[in-house]
Design a protein around this motif. Structure first.
Motif, mmCIF file in Angstrom:
data_model
loop_
_atom_site.group_PDB
_atom_site.id
_atom_site.type_symbol
_atom_site.label_atom_id
_atom_site.label_comp_id
_atom_site.label_asym_id
_atom_site.label_seq_id
_atom_site.Cartn_x
_atom_site.Cartn_y
_atom_site.Cartn_z
ATOM 1 N N GLY A 55 -9.565 4.589 -0.412
ATOM 2 C CA GLY A 55 -8.938 3.831 -1.355
ATOM 3 C C GLY A 55 -8.079 4.241 -2.564
ATOM 4 O O GLY A 55 -7.612 3.888 -3.243
ATOM 5 N N TRP A 57 -9.737 5.806 -4.777
ATOM 6 C CA TRP A 57 -10.411 5.703 -5.952
ATOM 7 C C TRP A 57 -11.821 6.478 -5.657
ATOM 8 O O TRP A 57 -12.315 7.255 -6.709
ATOM 9 N N PHE A 153 -14.486 -2.941 0.568
ATOM 10 C CA PHE A 153 -13.159 -3.101 1.082
ATOM 11 C C PHE A 153 -12.861 -4.599 1.610
ATOM 12 O O PHE A 153 -11.625 -4.902 1.805
ATOM 13 N N ASP A 155 -14.048 -7.079 -0.246
ATOM 14 C CA ASP A 155 -14.289 -7.899 -1.169
ATOM 15 C C ASP A 155 -15.487 -8.641 -1.271
ATOM 16 O O ASP A 155 -15.369 -9.883 -1.422
ATOM 17 N N TRP A 166 -10.759 -4.744 -4.068
ATOM 18 C CA TRP A 166 -10.631 -3.543 -3.181
ATOM 19 C C TRP A 166 -9.871 -4.014 -1.846
ATOM 20 O O TRP A 166 -9.374 -2.755 -1.072
ATOM 21 N N CYS A 169 -6.563 -1.886 -1.258
ATOM 22 C CA CYS A 169 -6.587 -0.543 -1.192
ATOM 23 C C CYS A 169 -7.470 0.029 0.215
ATOM 24 O O CYS A 169 -8.187 0.947 0.136
#
Length: 180
Positions: A55, A57, A153, A155, A166, A169
């Motif tokens: 993502g 991050w 990812f 959520d 997320w 992403c």
């Protein structure tokens, strides 16, 4: 995408990642240098994802991918351990955990977004611990690293420690020059 697939495979499909890395090392080599066992979830993740960023991050160095990737993984884990042990010496309440190579200590597997992500070297079920790098909070996910990332990812994580949203992403980016 079915729930009977391995979590790393489900995560790969969710993020649209289709290129599996070629391992340049064995897990015995990695565990010998790390001096602890690597959890099944991290091994599964390493079969699906090379060194890169989830993502944009969360940075992950695939320890079995190559000597260079293992050196980066070990170097990052050592730096995080030293930083958190020092922080613990100043404020044990905000950094209450042991860190590898302390017995049963946490091993950093990911970093970025002002957070660090760990697995525990204690025997027992896999779990992911994560913290704000400034000691502003800790969280724990009761599952493997790929299960944690999949929930993140989707959520599906309820936490006050990590940033939200997320789902927007959902991608993985490979870092070049880490192949074996």
């Amino acid at each position: 995408m079915t729930s009977d697939q391995p979590a790393a495979t489900r995560l790969s499909e969710l993020l649209g990642w289709r290129k599996s890395p070629d391992p340049g090392l064995t897990w015995a080599q990695v565990e010998d240098r790390l001096a602890t066992e690597v959890p099944r979830g991290v091994k599964d993740l390493s079969l699906c994802f090379p060194t890169g960023s989830f993502g944009g991050w969360i940075h992950f160095y695939n320890p079995v991918q190559s000597e260079r990737a293992l050196d980066m993984f070990l170097g990052r884990a050592k730096t995080k351990t030293e930083n958190f042990k020092y922080a613990r010496s100043l404020n044990h309440a905000e950094f209450p955990h042991r860190f590898h190579p302390e017995e049963g200590g946490l091993v950093a597997w990911g970093h970025g977004d002002q957070h660090t992500y760990f697995w525990s070297s204690q025997p027992g079920p896999e779990s992911v611990l994560y913290c704000d790098d400034h000691g502003d909070g800790w969280g724990q996910y009761p599952g493997s690293v790929p299960e944690f990332l999949h929930a993140l990812f989707m959520d599906e994580l309820e936490t006050e420690v990590l940033y939200g949203q997320w789902a927007g992403c959902r991608f993985f980016t490979e870092f070049p020059d880490y192949a074996g």
